[in-house]
Motif scaffolding. Structure first.
Motif, PDB file in Angstrom:
ATOM      1  N   ALA A 235       0.817  -1.224   0.000  1.00 22.10           N
ATOM      2  CA  ALA A 235       0.000   0.000   0.000  1.00 22.10           C
ATOM      3  C   ALA A 235       0.842   1.262   0.000  1.00 22.10           C
ATOM      4  O   ALA A 235       0.392   2.310  -0.450  1.00 22.10           O
ATOM      5  N   VAL A 236       2.065   1.185   0.489  1.00 23.03           N
ATOM      6  CA  VAL A 236       2.880   2.393   0.612  1.00 23.03           C
ATOM      7  C   VAL A 236       4.076   2.425  -0.343  1.00 23.03           C
ATOM      8  O   VAL A 236       4.813   3.410  -0.346  1.00 23.03           O
ATOM      9  N   ALA A 237       4.283   1.376  -1.127  1.00 24.42           N
ATOM     10  CA  ALA A 237       5.477   1.319  -1.974  1.00 24.42           C
ATOM     11  C   ALA A 237       5.108   1.004  -3.414  1.00 24.42           C
ATOM     12  O   ALA A 237       4.048   0.449  -3.698  1.00 24.42           O
ATOM     13  N   THR A 238       5.986   1.376  -4.313  1.00 27.26           N
ATOM     14  CA  THR A 238       5.865   0.969  -5.716  1.00 27.26           C
ATOM     15  C   THR A 238       7.202   0.397  -6.149  1.00 27.26           C
ATOM     16  O   THR A 238       8.241   0.946  -5.782  1.00 27.26           O
ATOM     17  N   PRO A 239       7.263  -0.653  -6.861  1.00 21.57           N
ATOM     18  CA  PRO A 239       6.149  -1.496  -7.316  1.00 21.57           C
ATOM     19  C   PRO A 239       5.573  -2.301  -6.155  1.00 21.57           C
ATOM     20  O   PRO A 239       6.299  -2.826  -5.321  1.00 21.57           O
ATOM     21  N   SER A 240       4.258  -2.385  -6.109  1.00 27.55           N
ATOM     22  CA  SER A 240       3.594  -3.006  -4.969  1.00 27.55           C
ATOM     23  C   SER A 240       3.819  -4.510  -4.889  1.00 27.55           C
ATOM     24  O   SER A 240       3.921  -5.059  -3.801  1.00 27.55           O
ATOM     25  N   ALA A 241       3.922  -5.190  -6.033  1.00 28.49           N
ATOM     26  CA  ALA A 241       4.122  -6.644  -6.005  1.00 28.49           C
ATOM     27  C   ALA A 241       5.470  -7.006  -5.396  1.00 28.49           C
ATOM     28  O   ALA A 241       5.577  -7.940  -4.598  1.00 28.49           O
ATOM     29  N   ALA A 242       6.504  -6.285  -5.742  1.00 27.45           N
ATOM     30  CA  ALA A 242       7.833  -6.562  -5.193  1.00 27.45           C
ATOM     31  C   ALA A 242       7.883  -6.251  -3.699  1.00 27.45           C
ATOM     32  O   ALA A 242       8.478  -6.999  -2.916  1.00 27.45           O
ATOM     33  N   ALA A 243       7.236  -5.173  -3.298  1.00 35.70           N
ATOM     34  CA  ALA A 243       7.201  -4.825  -1.877  1.00 35.70           C
ATOM     35  C   ALA A 243       6.435  -5.876  -1.079  1.00 35.70           C
ATOM     36  O   ALA A 243       6.834  -6.246   0.023  1.00 35.70           O
ATOM     37  N   ALA A 244       5.346  -6.371  -1.645  1.00 34.55           N
ATOM     38  CA  ALA A 244       4.552  -7.397  -0.966  1.00 34.55           C
ATOM     39  C   ALA A 244       5.348  -8.684  -0.802  1.00 34.55           C
ATOM     40  O   ALA A 244       5.338  -9.302   0.267  1.00 34.55           O
ATOM     41  N   GLN A 245       6.031  -9.092  -1.848  1.00 37.77           N
ATOM     42  CA  GLN A 245       6.835 -10.313  -1.790  1.00 37.77           C
ATOM     43  C   GLN A 245       7.924 -10.197  -0.724  1.00 37.77           C
ATOM     44  O   GLN A 245       8.120 -11.100   0.083  1.00 37.77           O
ATOM     45  N   GLY A 246       8.616  -9.083  -0.710  1.00 33.47           N
ATOM     46  CA  GLY A 246       9.678  -8.882   0.266  1.00 33.47           C
ATOM     47  C   GLY A 246       9.171  -8.851   1.692  1.00 33.47           C
ATOM     48  O   GLY A 246       9.756  -9.460   2.591  1.00 33.47           O
ATOM     49  N   ALA A 247       8.075  -8.162   1.917  1.00 36.63           N
ATOM     50  CA  ALA A 247       7.521  -8.069   3.268  1.00 36.63           C
ATOM     51  C   ALA A 247       7.003  -9.411   3.759  1.00 36.63           C
ATOM     52  O   ALA A 247       7.171  -9.762   4.926  1.00 36.63           O
ATOM     53  N   ALA A 248       6.391 -10.179   2.872  1.00 41.93           N
ATOM     54  CA  ALA A 248       5.855 -11.486   3.272  1.00 41.93           C
ATOM     55  C   ALA A 248       6.971 -12.444   3.663  1.00 41.93           C
ATOM     56  O   ALA A 248       6.868 -13.147   4.675  1.00 41.93           O
ATOM     57  N   THR A 249       8.047 -12.461   2.900  1.00 42.81           N
ATOM     58  CA  THR A 249       9.139 -13.383   3.226  1.00 42.81           C
ATOM     59  C   THR A 249       9.901 -12.955   4.468  1.00 42.81           C
ATOM     60  O   THR A 249      10.443 -13.800   5.176  1.00 42.81           O
ATOM     61  N   GLN A 250       9.926 -11.671   4.764  1.00 41.99           N
ATOM     62  CA  GLN A 250      10.578 -11.206   5.991  1.00 41.99           C
ATOM     63  C   GLN A 250       9.711 -11.418   7.227  1.00 41.99           C
ATOM     64  O   GLN A 250      10.229 -11.584   8.321  1.00 41.99           O
ATOM     65  N   ALA A 251       8.395 -11.441   7.051  1.00 39.62           N
ATOM     66  CA  ALA A 251       7.488 -11.525   8.191  1.00 39.62           C
ATOM     67  C   ALA A 251       7.463 -12.912   8.828  1.00 39.62           C
ATOM     68  O   ALA A 251       7.323 -13.020  10.048  1.00 39.62           O
ATOM     69  N   VAL A 252       7.578 -13.950   8.036  1.00 41.58           N
ATOM     70  CA  VAL A 252       7.479 -15.314   8.572  1.00 41.58           C
ATOM     71  C   VAL A 252       8.583 -16.184   8.003  1.00 41.58           C
ATOM     72  O   VAL A 252       9.171 -15.877   6.968  1.00 41.58           O
ATOM     73  N   SER A 253       8.822 -17.295   8.676  1.00 44.59           N
ATOM     74  CA  SER A 253       9.879 -18.206   8.230  1.00 44.59           C
ATOM     75  C   SER A 253       9.352 -19.346   7.372  1.00 44.59           C
ATOM     76  O   SER A 253      10.107 -20.242   7.023  1.00 44.59           O
ATOM     77  N   LEU A 254       8.076 -19.343   7.036  1.00 45.07           N
ATOM     78  CA  LEU A 254       7.524 -20.396   6.189  1.00 45.07           C
ATOM     79  C   LEU A 254       8.049 -20.265   4.765  1.00 45.07           C
ATOM     80  O   LEU A 254       8.103 -19.173   4.219  1.00 45.07           O
ATOM     81  N   ARG A 255       8.415 -21.385   4.174  1.00 46.16           N
ATOM     82  CA  ARG A 255       8.848 -21.395   2.783  1.00 46.16           C
ATOM     83  C   ARG A 255       8.282 -22.622   2.106  1.00 46.16           C
ATOM     84  O   ARG A 255       8.229 -23.666   2.736  1.00 46.16           O
ATOM     85  N   PRO A 256       7.879 -22.564   0.881  1.00 47.57           N
ATOM     86  CA  PRO A 256       7.723 -21.385   0.034  1.00 47.57           C
ATOM     87  C   PRO A 256       6.370 -20.713   0.279  1.00 47.57           C
ATOM     88  O   PRO A 256       5.407 -21.357   0.646  1.00 47.57           O
TER      89      PRO A 256
END
Length: 102
Positions: free
Chosen positions: A34-55
């Protein structure tokens, strides 16, 4: 019989833990998108940093005023005895946030 019941409870707790983690990742990813562009890349980065689940599978949809992020993860059912009886479980969560001006 009691031992199998306890293992079933452990497997249920693992699934619930992963569902809560996916919900957290969806909220964090939606906020970042919501606060960054490109939003898809920001979402991917935030999701992987938030939790340790992969993939984590991250899908981002942007409209004129909102961004929606959907996170999916397949939780393995690998608790002894119980895991062999159950298929892997897909957990999914979505979060929507209003887009903020740059």
């Amino acid at each position: 019989m009691l031992f199998v019941f306890l293992l079933g409870i452990v497997q249920l707790v693992v699934i619930v833990r992963d569902q809560l983690a996916v919900q957290l990742a969806a909220r964090e990813a939606a906020r970042a998108a919501a606060v960054a562009t490109p939003s898809a890349a920001a979402a991917q980065g935030a999701a992987t940093q938030a939790v340790s689940l992969r993939p984590l599978m991250v899908a981002t949809e942007t409209s004129a005023a909102t961004v929606t992020v959907t996170i999916s993860h397949v939780t393995r059912t690998d608790v002894p005895l119980i895991g062999a009886l159950l298929p892997d479980i897909a957990v999914t969560a979505s979060a929507t946030m209003a887009l903020e001006p740059p």
